[in-house]
Design a protein around this motif. Structure first.
Motif, PDB file in Angstrom:
ATOM      1  N   VAL A   1       0.834  -1.205   0.000  1.00 19.26           N
ATOM      2  CA  VAL A   1       0.000   0.000   0.000  1.00 19.26           C
ATOM      3  C   VAL A   1       0.868   1.255   0.000  1.00 19.26           C
ATOM      4  O   VAL A   1       0.616   2.202  -0.752  1.00 19.26           O
ATOM      5  N   ALA A   2       1.913   1.268   0.821  1.00 24.74           N
ATOM      6  CA  ALA A   2       2.784   2.446   0.881  1.00 24.74           C
ATOM      7  C   ALA A   2       3.503   2.669  -0.442  1.00 24.74           C
ATOM      8  O   ALA A   2       3.559   3.794  -0.943  1.00 24.74           O
ATOM      9  N   SER A   3       4.034   1.612  -1.024  1.00 26.56           N
ATOM     10  CA  SER A   3       4.758   1.759  -2.289  1.00 26.56           C
ATOM     11  C   SER A   3       3.835   2.198  -3.420  1.00 26.56           C
ATOM     12  O   SER A   3       4.200   3.039  -4.242  1.00 26.56           O
ATOM     13  N   THR A   4       2.646   1.649  -3.463  1.00 28.16           N
ATOM     14  CA  THR A   4       1.690   2.030  -4.499  1.00 28.16           C
ATOM     15  C   THR A   4       1.210   3.470  -4.310  1.00 28.16           C
ATOM     16  O   THR A   4       1.091   4.224  -5.286  1.00 28.16           O
ATOM     17  N   ALA A   5       0.945   3.852  -3.067  1.00 24.76           N
ATOM     18  CA  ALA A   5       0.479   5.216  -2.795  1.00 24.76           C
ATOM     19  C   ALA A   5       1.550   6.245  -3.158  1.00 24.76           C
ATOM     20  O   ALA A   5       1.261   7.251  -3.814  1.00 24.76           O
ATOM     21  N   VAL A   6       2.782   5.989  -2.762  1.00 20.86           N
ATOM     22  CA  VAL A   6       3.861   6.924  -3.086  1.00 20.86           C
ATOM     23  C   VAL A   6       4.118   6.931  -4.588  1.00 20.86           C
ATOM     24  O   VAL A   6       4.355   7.987  -5.179  1.00 20.86           O
ATOM     25  N   GLY A   7       4.037   5.780  -5.227  1.00 18.07           N
ATOM     26  CA  GLY A   7       4.228   5.712  -6.669  1.00 18.07           C
ATOM     27  C   GLY A   7       3.175   6.494  -7.429  1.00 18.07           C
ATOM     28  O   GLY A   7       3.486   7.215  -8.387  1.00 18.07           O
ATOM     29  N   ALA A   8       1.922   6.378  -7.009  1.00 17.38           N
ATOM     30  CA  ALA A   8       0.849   7.134  -7.663  1.00 17.38           C
ATOM     31  C   ALA A   8       1.036   8.634  -7.465  1.00 17.38           C
ATOM     32  O   ALA A   8       0.901   9.420  -8.413  1.00 17.38           O
ATOM     33  N   CYS A   9       1.366   9.018  -6.250  1.00 13.74           N
ATOM     34  CA  CYS A   9       1.593  10.441  -5.969  1.00 13.74           C
ATOM     35  C   CYS A   9       2.787  10.960  -6.762  1.00 13.74           C
ATOM     36  O   CYS A   9       2.728  12.037  -7.349  1.00 13.74           O
ATOM     37  N   TYR A  10       3.852  10.197  -6.796  1.00 11.43           N
ATOM     38  CA  TYR A  10       5.062  10.586  -7.521  1.00 11.43           C
ATOM     39  C   TYR A  10       4.777  10.734  -9.009  1.00 11.43           C
ATOM     40  O   TYR A  10       5.170  11.701  -9.636  1.00 11.43           O
ATOM     41  N   TRP A  11       4.076   9.758  -9.572  1.00  8.84           N
ATOM     42  CA  TRP A  11       3.805   9.768 -11.009  1.00  8.84           C
ATOM     43  C   TRP A  11       2.947  10.972 -11.398  1.00  8.84           C
ATOM     44  O   TRP A  11       3.210  11.628 -12.403  1.00  8.84           O
ATOM     45  N   ILE A  12       1.928  11.271 -10.604  1.00  5.11           N
ATOM     46  CA  ILE A  12       1.051  12.393 -10.921  1.00  5.11           C
ATOM     47  C   ILE A  12       1.759  13.726 -10.664  1.00  5.11           C
ATOM     48  O   ILE A  12       1.704  14.637 -11.490  1.00  5.11           O
ATOM     49  N   THR A  13       2.433  13.832  -9.548  1.00  5.56           N
ATOM     50  CA  THR A  13       3.032  15.108  -9.162  1.00  5.56           C
ATOM     51  C   THR A  13       4.134  15.550 -10.109  1.00  5.56           C
ATOM     52  O   THR A  13       4.225  16.723 -10.464  1.00  5.56           O
ATOM     53  N   PHE A  14       4.961  14.632 -10.549  1.00  7.72           N
ATOM     54  CA  PHE A  14       6.080  15.039 -11.384  1.00  7.72           C
ATOM     55  C   PHE A  14       5.729  15.142 -12.855  1.00  7.72           C
ATOM     56  O   PHE A  14       6.600  15.293 -13.693  1.00  7.72           O
ATOM     57  N   ARG A  15       4.463  15.134 -13.177  1.00  4.52           N
ATOM     58  CA  ARG A  15       4.030  15.533 -14.516  1.00  4.52           C
ATOM     59  C   ARG A  15       4.171  17.038 -14.641  1.00  4.52           C
ATOM     60  O   ARG A  15       4.099  17.582 -15.720  1.00  4.52           O
ATOM     61  N   SER A  16       4.350  17.731 -13.493  1.00  6.64           N
ATOM     62  CA  SER A  16       4.470  19.189 -13.533  1.00  6.64           C
ATOM     63  C   SER A  16       5.724  19.626 -14.268  1.00  6.64           C
ATOM     64  O   SER A  16       5.821  20.772 -14.692  1.00  6.64           O
ATOM     65  N   SER A  17       6.682  18.721 -14.403  1.00  5.92           N
ATOM     66  CA  SER A  17       7.865  19.098 -15.168  1.00  5.92           C
ATOM     67  C   SER A  17       7.522  19.268 -16.650  1.00  5.92           C
ATOM     68  O   SER A  17       8.200  19.989 -17.366  1.00  5.92           O
ATOM     69  N   HIS A  18       6.455  18.624 -17.093  1.00  5.66           N
ATOM     70  CA  HIS A  18       6.001  18.790 -18.472  1.00  5.66           C
ATOM     71  C   HIS A  18       5.035  19.975 -18.605  1.00  5.66           C
ATOM     72  O   HIS A  18       4.961  20.604 -19.640  1.00  5.66           O
ATOM     73  N   TYR A  19       4.266  20.220 -17.541  1.00  6.61           N
ATOM     74  CA  TYR A  19       3.286  21.296 -17.540  1.00  6.61           C
ATOM     75  C   TYR A  19       3.484  22.163 -16.296  1.00  6.61           C
ATOM     76  O   TYR A  19       2.767  22.011 -15.313  1.00  6.61           O
TER      77      TYR A  19
END
Length: 118
Positions: free
Chosen positions: A30-48
């Motif tokens: 659960v922790a790895s999946t939650a952090v992975g989802a947050c990481y994946w969504i949050t660092f899209r900001s480098s594109h936008y």
């Protein structure tokens, strides 16, 4: 050295979990999946970059949603046999996976900078 410490503590925690190993593994997942989802969504900001704050908030909401869904699913299937083991495992792997994701990102950004300089 830090990765070795994380691996040793993970193995030691799994051994100490004993008969509550399912709670330990569920905390890890659960922790790895939650952090992975947050990481994946949050660092899209480098594109936008104009959506940076929105994506950060969306990442936090995704992290909370994944955590809530994982806990509810774990309770429904009766995988959480010890809430204490689950919560300690979740807390440890929350920090460990966050560290690993950021080190991974730092590694790739450094590698891309070196490639661009050549």
């Amino acid at each position: 050295m830090t990765f070795i410490l994380i691996i040793v503590l993970s193995i030691l925690g799994g051994l100490l979990a004993g008969e509550h190993f399912h709670s330990y593994l569920l905390g890890l997942g659960v922790a790895s999946t939650a952090v992975g989802a947050c990481y994946w969504i949050t660092f899209r900001s480098s594109h936008y970059p104009q959506f940076a704050l929105f994506l950060l908030l969306l990442g936090v909401v995704a992290k909370i949603a994944v955590t809530a869904a994982g806990v509810l699913l774990g309770l429904k299937i009766a995988l959480i046999t010890s809430p204490l083991v689950f919560s300690l495992s979740y807390l440890f792997f929350l920090f460990a996976s966050t560290y690993c994701y950021f080190r991974y990102r730092e590694y790739w950004l450094t590698r891309l900078r070196h490639r661009d300089l050549q």
